[in-house]
Design an enzyme around this catalytic site. Structure first.
Site, mmCIF file in Angstrom:
data_model
loop_
_atom_site.group_PDB
_atom_site.id
_atom_site.type_symbol
_atom_site.label_atom_id
_atom_site.label_comp_id
_atom_site.label_asym_id
_atom_site.label_seq_id
_atom_site.Cartn_x
_atom_site.Cartn_y
_atom_site.Cartn_z
ATOM 1 C CB CYS A 283 -0.574 0.068 0.842
ATOM 2 S SG CYS A 283 -2.255 -1.559 1.294
ATOM 3 C CG HIS A 284 0.306 3.289 2.060
ATOM 4 N ND1 HIS A 284 -0.361 2.812 3.473
ATOM 5 C CD2 HIS A 284 0.480 4.897 1.665
ATOM 6 C CE1 HIS A 284 -1.293 3.569 3.138
ATOM 7 N NE2 HIS A 284 -1.356 4.355 1.963
ATOM 8 N N GLY A 285 4.339 1.419 0.957
ATOM 9 C CA GLY A 285 6.015 0.536 0.586
ATOM 10 C C GLY A 285 6.987 0.398 1.299
#
Length: 191
Positions: A155-157
């Site tokens: 989702c956000h790394g």
């Protein structure tokens, strides 16, 4: 003084008025308790919550390199029997390289984020148990993925290593380790 009006003399017999005061007071206490009980009772934890306070997991089928995800208190918990290579890779990491130097292990509060402090302990370093919720925004990371072959939150790394420590990305903390213990060679109690 009328014939219905009575007063007790000091040290005398109880009167009709004394009896009425006593019974009225008792009725008020019982009525108050009856009204208050539903409000007091609703503050107790729900039975389903109490049932999830702890969970026992049979890990006898998890051979080296296998993982299992279970639910505990409505959250996913990752249980992994790490390979020897995964343990060695996690042990080789210097604490200075870590984004979060705290173990986040409820079993040993305020410990450094060494691999041993994140695992099941001495002699059981291959076992790791963590809450599977990214510490950035609560997404569920993918296992055996990312730059460190640990967990990766697409989702956000956020990239976590094989010990569940945050190494890269927006997540501020390591994946938390819940209270757990091995109650036998093949059974873990979480909670």
């Amino acid at each position: 003084m009328s014939e219905h009006e009575t007063t007790a003399e000091p040290g005398g017999e109880p009167t009709r008025r004394d009896f009425l005061f006593l019974t009225t007071g008792m009725a008020a206490v019982v009525g108050g308790a009856t009204v208050a009980w539903p409000f007091i009772d609703q503050m107790r934890p729900d039975a389903s919550t109490l049932a999830l306070a702890s969970v026992e997991v049979d890990v006898s089928s998890l051979s080296e390199g296998m993982s299992l995800t279970v639910q505990w208190r409505g959250r996913p918990v990752f249980i992994r029997n790490r390979t020897e290579e995964e343990v060695e890779a996690a042990q080789a990491v210097e604490l200075a390289e870590l984004k979060d130097p705290v173990a986040r292990n409820e079993n040993i509060p305020n410990a450094e984020a060494t691999d041993l402090n994140r695992s099941a302990g001495e002699g059981m370093e291959n076992w790791i148990v963590m809450i599977g919720s990214c510490t950035h925004l609560g997404c569920v990371p993918l296992g055996q993925a990312g730059d460190y072959n640990g967990w990766f939150c697409p989702c956000h790394g956020s990239h976590y290593d094989t010990a569940g420590r945050i190494r890269r990305g927006p997540a501020p903390e390591n994946l938390p380790v819940p209270p757990f213990e091995f109650i036998s060679d093949s059974m873990i109690r979480i909670g």
